[in-house]
Design a protein around this motif. Structure first.
Motif, PDB file in Angstrom:
ATOM      1  N   GLU A  93       5.089   1.854  -4.890  1.00  0.00           N
ATOM      2  CA  GLU A  93       4.199   1.006  -3.809  1.00  0.00           C
ATOM      3  C   GLU A  93       2.634   1.132  -4.295  1.00  0.00           C
ATOM      4  O   GLU A  93       2.177   1.871  -4.945  1.00  0.00           O
ATOM      5  N   VAL A  94       2.150  -0.245  -4.192  1.00  0.00           N
ATOM      6  CA  VAL A  94       0.794  -0.571  -4.714  1.00  0.00           C
ATOM      7  C   VAL A  94       0.185  -1.183  -3.387  1.00  0.00           C
ATOM      8  O   VAL A  94       0.939  -2.064  -2.795  1.00  0.00           O
ATOM      9  N   THR A  95      -1.097  -0.771  -3.082  1.00  0.00           N
ATOM     10  CA  THR A  95      -1.857  -1.326  -1.811  1.00  0.00           C
ATOM     11  C   THR A  95      -3.024  -2.254  -2.548  1.00  0.00           C
ATOM     12  O   THR A  95      -3.834  -1.684  -3.077  1.00  0.00           O
ATOM     13  N   PHE A  96      -3.069  -3.123  -1.707  1.00  0.00           N
ATOM     14  CA  PHE A  96      -4.252  -4.206  -2.184  1.00  0.00           C
ATOM     15  C   PHE A  96      -4.965  -4.262  -0.848  1.00  0.00           C
ATOM     16  O   PHE A  96      -4.363  -4.635   0.348  1.00  0.00           O
ATOM     17  N   ALA A  97      -6.339  -3.988  -0.757  1.00  0.00           N
ATOM     18  CA  ALA A  97      -6.885  -3.889   0.385  1.00  0.00           C
ATOM     19  C   ALA A  97      -8.338  -4.603   0.170  1.00  0.00           C
ATOM     20  O   ALA A  97      -9.045  -4.510  -0.666  1.00  0.00           O
ATOM     21  N   TRP A  98      -8.804  -5.473   1.242  1.00  0.00           N
ATOM     22  CA  TRP A  98     -10.056  -6.218   1.220  1.00  0.00           C
ATOM     23  C   TRP A  98     -11.126  -5.055   1.401  1.00  0.00           C
ATOM     24  O   TRP A  98     -11.099  -4.082   2.434  1.00  0.00           O
ATOM     25  N   VAL A  99     -12.022  -5.287   0.519  1.00  0.00           N
ATOM     26  CA  VAL A  99     -13.322  -4.414   0.917  1.00  0.00           C
ATOM     27  C   VAL A  99     -14.266  -5.111   1.851  1.00  0.00           C
ATOM     28  O   VAL A  99     -14.749  -6.257   1.509  1.00  0.00           O
ATOM     29  N   SER A 100     -14.315  -4.599   2.902  1.00  0.00           N
ATOM     30  CA  SER A 100     -15.214  -5.227   3.984  1.00  0.00           C
ATOM     31  C   SER A 100     -16.643  -5.473   3.844  1.00  0.00           C
ATOM     32  O   SER A 100     -17.136  -6.329   4.715  1.00  0.00           O
ATOM     33  N   THR A 101     -17.066  -5.016   2.913  1.00  0.00           N
ATOM     34  CA  THR A 101     -18.588  -5.406   2.631  1.00  0.00           C
ATOM     35  C   THR A 101     -18.756  -6.487   1.632  1.00  0.00           C
ATOM     36  O   THR A 101     -19.854  -6.957   1.331  1.00  0.00           O
ATOM     37  N   SER A 102     -17.561  -7.190   1.482  1.00  0.00           N
ATOM     38  CA  SER A 102     -17.648  -8.418   0.622  1.00  0.00           C
ATOM     39  C   SER A 102     -17.167  -9.637   1.512  1.00  0.00           C
ATOM     40  O   SER A 102     -16.936  -9.420   2.609  1.00  0.00           O
ATOM     41  N   GLU A 103     -17.292 -10.780   0.734  1.00  0.00           N
ATOM     42  CA  GLU A 103     -16.879 -11.941   1.731  1.00  0.00           C
ATOM     43  C   GLU A 103     -15.334 -11.767   2.048  1.00  0.00           C
ATOM     44  O   GLU A 103     -14.517 -11.115   1.331  1.00  0.00           O
ATOM     45  N   GLN A 104     -14.765 -12.502   2.971  1.00  0.00           N
ATOM     46  CA  GLN A 104     -13.688 -12.214   3.416  1.00  0.00           C
ATOM     47  C   GLN A 104     -12.459 -13.313   2.879  1.00  0.00           C
ATOM     48  O   GLN A 104     -12.951 -14.325   2.663  1.00  0.00           O
ATOM     49  N   ALA A 105     -11.566 -12.510   2.555  1.00  0.00           N
ATOM     50  CA  ALA A 105     -10.426 -13.317   2.315  1.00  0.00           C
ATOM     51  C   ALA A 105      -9.224 -12.497   2.425  1.00  0.00           C
ATOM     52  O   ALA A 105      -9.268 -11.234   2.403  1.00  0.00           O
ATOM     53  N   LEU A 106      -8.264 -13.096   3.243  1.00  0.00           N
ATOM     54  CA  LEU A 106      -7.242 -12.283   3.901  1.00  0.00           C
ATOM     55  C   LEU A 106      -5.627 -12.682   3.506  1.00  0.00           C
ATOM     56  O   LEU A 106      -5.566 -13.717   3.194  1.00  0.00           O
ATOM     57  N   PHE A 107      -4.869 -11.790   3.477  1.00  0.00           N
ATOM     58  CA  PHE A 107      -3.391 -12.124   3.288  1.00  0.00           C
ATOM     59  C   PHE A 107      -2.745 -12.727   4.244  1.00  0.00           C
ATOM     60  O   PHE A 107      -3.387 -12.663   5.437  1.00  0.00           O
ATOM     61  N   GLU A 108      -2.037 -13.473   3.901  1.00  0.00           N
ATOM     62  CA  GLU A 108      -1.045 -14.166   4.946  1.00  0.00           C
ATOM     63  C   GLU A 108      -0.940 -13.339   6.100  1.00  0.00           C
ATOM     64  O   GLU A 108      -0.484 -12.271   6.320  1.00  0.00           O
ATOM     65  N   GLY A 109      -1.026 -14.160   7.319  1.00  0.00           N
ATOM     66  CA  GLY A 109      -0.912 -13.633   8.888  1.00  0.00           C
ATOM     67  C   GLY A 109      -2.123 -12.729   9.053  1.00  0.00           C
ATOM     68  O   GLY A 109      -2.156 -11.853   9.892  1.00  0.00           O
ATOM     69  N   ASP A 110      -3.277 -12.905   8.495  1.00  0.00           N
ATOM     70  CA  ASP A 110      -4.622 -12.414   8.664  1.00  0.00           C
ATOM     71  C   ASP A 110      -4.535 -10.877   8.484  1.00  0.00           C
ATOM     72  O   ASP A 110      -5.533 -10.156   9.153  1.00  0.00           O
ATOM     73  N   ARG A 111      -3.882 -10.733   7.445  1.00  0.00           N
ATOM     74  CA  ARG A 111      -3.833  -9.258   7.262  1.00  0.00           C
ATOM     75  C   ARG A 111      -4.993  -8.611   6.047  1.00  0.00           C
ATOM     76  O   ARG A 111      -5.205  -9.466   5.034  1.00  0.00           O
ATOM     77  N   GLN A 112      -5.996  -7.636   6.451  1.00  0.00           N
ATOM     78  CA  GLN A 112      -6.667  -7.183   5.359  1.00  0.00           C
ATOM     79  C   GLN A 112      -6.183  -6.187   4.342  1.00  0.00           C
ATOM     80  O   GLN A 112      -6.679  -6.116   3.096  1.00  0.00           O
ATOM     81  N   THR A 113      -5.025  -5.726   4.601  1.00  0.00           N
ATOM     82  CA  THR A 113      -4.307  -4.683   3.478  1.00  0.00           C
ATOM     83  C   THR A 113      -2.898  -5.152   3.343  1.00  0.00           C
ATOM     84  O   THR A 113      -2.244  -5.688   4.502  1.00  0.00           O
ATOM     85  N   ILE A 114      -2.527  -5.243   2.211  1.00  0.00           N
ATOM     86  CA  ILE A 114      -0.982  -5.540   1.970  1.00  0.00           C
ATOM     87  C   ILE A 114      -0.442  -4.325   0.965  1.00  0.00           C
ATOM     88  O   ILE A 114      -1.130  -4.005   0.158  1.00  0.00           O
ATOM     89  N   THR A 115       0.842  -3.888   1.359  1.00  0.00           N
ATOM     90  CA  THR A 115       1.505  -2.823   0.429  1.00  0.00           C
ATOM     91  C   THR A 115       2.748  -3.546   0.139  1.00  0.00           C
ATOM     92  O   THR A 115       3.557  -3.885   0.574  1.00  0.00           O
ATOM     93  N   VAL A 116       3.049  -3.539  -1.261  1.00  0.00           N
ATOM     94  CA  VAL A 116       4.211  -4.114  -2.171  1.00  0.00           C
ATOM     95  C   VAL A 116       4.639  -3.151  -2.961  1.00  0.00           C
ATOM     96  O   VAL A 116       4.175  -2.353  -3.546  1.00  0.00           O
ATOM     97  N   ARG A 117       6.044  -3.259  -3.385  1.00  0.00           N
ATOM     98  CA  ARG A 117       6.618  -2.377  -4.368  1.00  0.00           C
ATOM     99  C   ARG A 117       6.449  -3.296  -5.653  1.00  0.00           C
ATOM    100  O   ARG A 117       6.787  -4.288  -5.667  1.00  0.00           O
ATOM    101  N   THR A 118       6.501  -2.282  -6.828  1.00  0.00           N
ATOM    102  CA  THR A 118       6.603  -3.114  -8.075  1.00  0.00           C
ATOM    103  C   THR A 118       8.037  -3.489  -8.066  1.00  0.00           C
ATOM    104  O   THR A 118       8.907  -2.967  -7.874  1.00  0.00           O
ATOM    105  N   ASP A 119       8.140  -4.480  -9.214  1.00  0.00           N
ATOM    106  CA  ASP A 119       9.458  -4.753  -9.774  1.00  0.00           C
ATOM    107  C   ASP A 119       9.870  -3.791 -10.866  1.00  0.00           C
ATOM    108  O   ASP A 119       9.277  -2.965 -11.148  1.00  0.00           O
ATOM    109  N   ASP A 120      10.910  -4.442 -11.456  1.00  0.00           N
ATOM    110  CA  ASP A 120      11.725  -3.526 -12.348  1.00  0.00           C
ATOM    111  C   ASP A 120      10.545  -3.677 -13.769  1.00  0.00           C
ATOM    112  O   ASP A 120      10.625  -2.546 -14.458  1.00  0.00           O
ATOM    113  N   ASP A 121       9.654  -4.380 -13.957  1.00  0.00           N
ATOM    114  CA  ASP A 121       8.684  -4.417 -14.798  1.00  0.00           C
ATOM    115  C   ASP A 121       7.372  -3.954 -14.822  1.00  0.00           C
ATOM    116  O   ASP A 121       6.272  -4.113 -15.351  1.00  0.00           O
TER     117      ASP A 121
END
Length: 115
Positions: free
Chosen positions: A50-78
């Motif tokens: 698991e790898v988590t990407f999280a928006w740093v709230s002290t910076s300008e805003q950019a959000l993941f699909e669905g207006d999410r500030q944080t997303i956790t995804v699994r690495t692939d085979d590589d």
């Protein structure tokens, strides 16, 4: 954290894609944020972690699909972790994200929201 016999691996996060890109306000960035997770000793990829990407709230805003500030995804085979689409906010400037994984020092990546 040291990699001793029988203990957890020491890992390294390498930002590999999406960082440094630009998009206009409320536009979707062309590329997902991507990072690779490697074993720091062997430099081999770490799959299915698991790898988590999280928006740093002290910076300008950019959000993941669905207006999410944080997303956790699994690495692939590589060892690559890719986010869902990233959408620019209402203000122009640099949006920072922290990338974390268990056993690895955090990394930061950035994208720019343009006028």
């Amino acid at each position: 954290m040291s990699a001793e016999s029988g203990s957890a691996q020491t890992l390294v996060i390498q930002p590999t894609g999406g960082t440094g890109q630009h998009a206009g306000r409320r536009d979707t960035f062309a590329q997902p944020l991507t990072a690779r997770l490697l074993d720091s000793g062997s430099r081999r990829p770490v799959p299915h972690a698991e790898v988590t990407f999280a928006w740093v709230s002290t910076s300008e805003q950019a959000l993941f699909e669905g207006d999410r500030q944080t997303i956790t995804v699994r690495t692939d085979d590589d060892g690559y972790a890719r986010t869902s689409p990233l959408v620019a906010g209402d203000s122009d400037g640099i949006a920072l994200f922290t990338v974390t994984a268990a056993g690895a020092a955090p990394e930061q990546v950035e994208v720019t929201v343009d006028l």
